[in-house]
Enzyme design. Sequence first.
Site, PDB file in Angstrom:
ATOM      1  N   ASP A   1      -5.678   8.082  11.332  1.00  0.00           N
ATOM      2  CA  ASP A   1      -4.320   7.649  11.652  1.00  0.00           C
ATOM      3  C   ASP A   1      -3.867   8.099  13.029  1.00  0.00           C
ATOM      4  OD1 ASP A   1      -3.244   6.178   9.364  1.00  0.00           O
ATOM      5  OD2 ASP A   1      -3.723   8.004   8.254  1.00  0.00           O
TER       6      ASP A   1
ATOM      7  N   TYR B   1     -10.766  -4.581   3.842  1.00  0.00           N
ATOM      8  CA  TYR B   1      -9.807  -4.158   4.864  1.00  0.00           C
ATOM      9  C   TYR B   1     -10.514  -4.276   6.210  1.00  0.00           C
ATOM     10  CZ  TYR B   1      -6.028  -1.158   6.810  1.00  0.00           C
ATOM     11  OH  TYR B   1      -4.967  -0.639   7.513  1.00  0.00           O
TER      12      TYR B   1
ATOM     13  N   GLU C   1       0.862  -1.180   0.000  1.00  0.00           N
ATOM     14  CA  GLU C   1       0.000   0.000   0.000  1.00  0.00           C
ATOM     15  C   GLU C   1       0.891   1.220   0.000  1.00  0.00           C
ATOM     16  OE1 GLU C   1      -2.940   0.350   3.098  1.00  0.00           O
ATOM     17  OE2 GLU C   1      -2.814  -1.807   3.384  1.00  0.00           O
TER      18      GLU C   1
END
Lengths: 406, 275
Positions: free
Chosen positions: B71, B186, B60
């Site tokens: 994040d 994911y 990725e």
Amino acid sequence: MLPPADKALPDARGYFGDFGGRFVPETIMPALDELIHEFQLAWRDDGFRDEYDRLQAQYVGRPTPLSHAQRLSEHLQGAQIYLKREDLAHTGAHKINNALGQALLAKRMGKKRIIAETGAGQHGVAAATACALLGLDCIVYMGEVDMARQEPNVFRMRLLGAEVRSVASGSRTLKDAINEAIRDWVTNVRTTFYLLGSALGPHPYPWMVREFQSIIGQEARAQILQQAGRLPDACIACVGGGSNAIGIFHAFREDELVDLIGVEAGGHGIASEEHAARFADPDRGRLGTLHGTYSYVLQDADGQIMNTHSISAGLDYAAIGPEHAFLRQTERAHYSYATDEEVLAAFHLLCATEGIIPALESAHAMAEVSKRAPQMPRDAILLVNLSGRGDKDLDTLMSTLTPDQP
Amino acid sequence: MNHEEGPHPQGIQAVAAMFAQTKREGRAAFLPYFPVGYPNYEDSISILQSLAEAGADGIEIGIPFSDPLADGPTVQAATQIALEAGTTVESAFRAVEAMRAHGHQLPLFLMSYLNPLLSYGPHEFVQKASDVGADGLIIPDLPPEEADAFITLCELAELALVFFLAPTSDDVRIQLVSERARGFIYVVSLTGTTGARAALPNDLARFIARLRPRCAQPLVLGFGISNAEQASQLDGLVDGFIVGSAMIAAAKQSQAAVRQFTQQIVQRSHGERLR
């Protein structure tokens, strides 16, 4: 059972025309589904509405007055200016209308941990206040830069029992505080209610915040009819995320003869690139997503969110609430901006002529009044949302001004 | 992996071929994340290459964004440095081109928050991604119900389009993601942001067991996986896993540390399946 009781937007997916939606990580999508459902139920529940109305009357001090600013109107030699006095609501700004509504909803949903973000500190203070009143835990995220320029509000929040967490990432202002609040929510989503302070973010926030703030316009509309005998020619409010503006605009949305005017933060001027005027800068204010909503966002050529500037922390934000994008596209509302300099002049004028120290945010709306009123006849009426009081800004002002200015 | 016979598959087919291979080998695919431009463009390219050389199954490539709200601190700091070093969306395309020019044929995914893609233009972005040889897109703030345009564009370009599932996802959302994801799903291991964690979540096996019968796509686990021991527990449980923050932490030391860390994960002992 879908959105508001009236025909107003958003639609079931949270869109106001092309704008809005839910652009967030999967982890919080189920929490948004739950929030939509719970808010729909609560907002139609007489018991919930009664409790909200009771606290608004007995705790916040609503209805807030509508003041005819006679000396200011005389000074500007034009339209008659009426001020909707949200500065007189408990905690000194309109933010309490929404904070109280969402805190009541959190309590109803059984969520005891509340998180909030704040820029100027007014929403943080309002959230901390509502949580103290209702016995909820409150954590407020605030950028380091904002903590420095709004120190009294940091102290207020702590007095009210909130934990203020400083945010040191990015530009260290409102947008970074929202990033950090969302990160907290992603982490603690099962136990935590995110009490978002403006008419932005993912659905249902722009809608829910508007509903809680629409009391401003409902009162102001009735008050102006009672005091002046007719509707205003225009209704003016400052626009950061846009909650005070949508709050006063909403009641006038079908009064087509009433102009709705939002005022963005022009900072040091559009050409300086140091501003927060999403609509006034077509090069940088482009359609995009920030904090879960699709609207106009100040960004560079590569889609990175730009740092904004405004003398007022509460308007210092890169995106505008999606309903404002819709009102502008449909030309139901129009948007202008005021520079820091114009804002300071309008601030002083209101202090000197009316004995009201406005928040620097609200002084943006007053700057627009200074431009418009002189060009209107004496029997014209301008209704202004004076969204907050200026006590929180005294430090900022003392560092830029001498007392006998102007 | 050896694909020297015949033309190499691209896009969604390359991704499917990769999972078929790792499945045959009885292990989970190792898909490290690394942001282009960290600590600068040149070094990030050598790191991406060493990931491929050390045996990653796919990569990725992260496009830095000013407001990375999914994040944790490690990725935030690294992508901030990348942005300050002048990294753009074009840098990521150049990175893919560089990888292909060096003969690396493993699947490459572009991972970006939505706004830079909207700014670039969804159509232009997908076209360019396909042209330079990327195989799929991962967009953490684009849930499937908002993704109609990207779904159509990626379908036409035959690129993978990855959606997410989290421990909070209910059956309705699991079905929605399963129907719309292309390439893989994911799976966010925990409620939280990205970042290395000391241990995998206790209820992971149960979470995966809840997803498995409802999902036709490969399940790739991410968030919190930080060492070879944790990785070895994932073989047989999921179809792949992502390591991001721990990879950045290694890069902070040296490129040799990245290579060593990658090899440790590649050479992990298989079969200690988590129960």
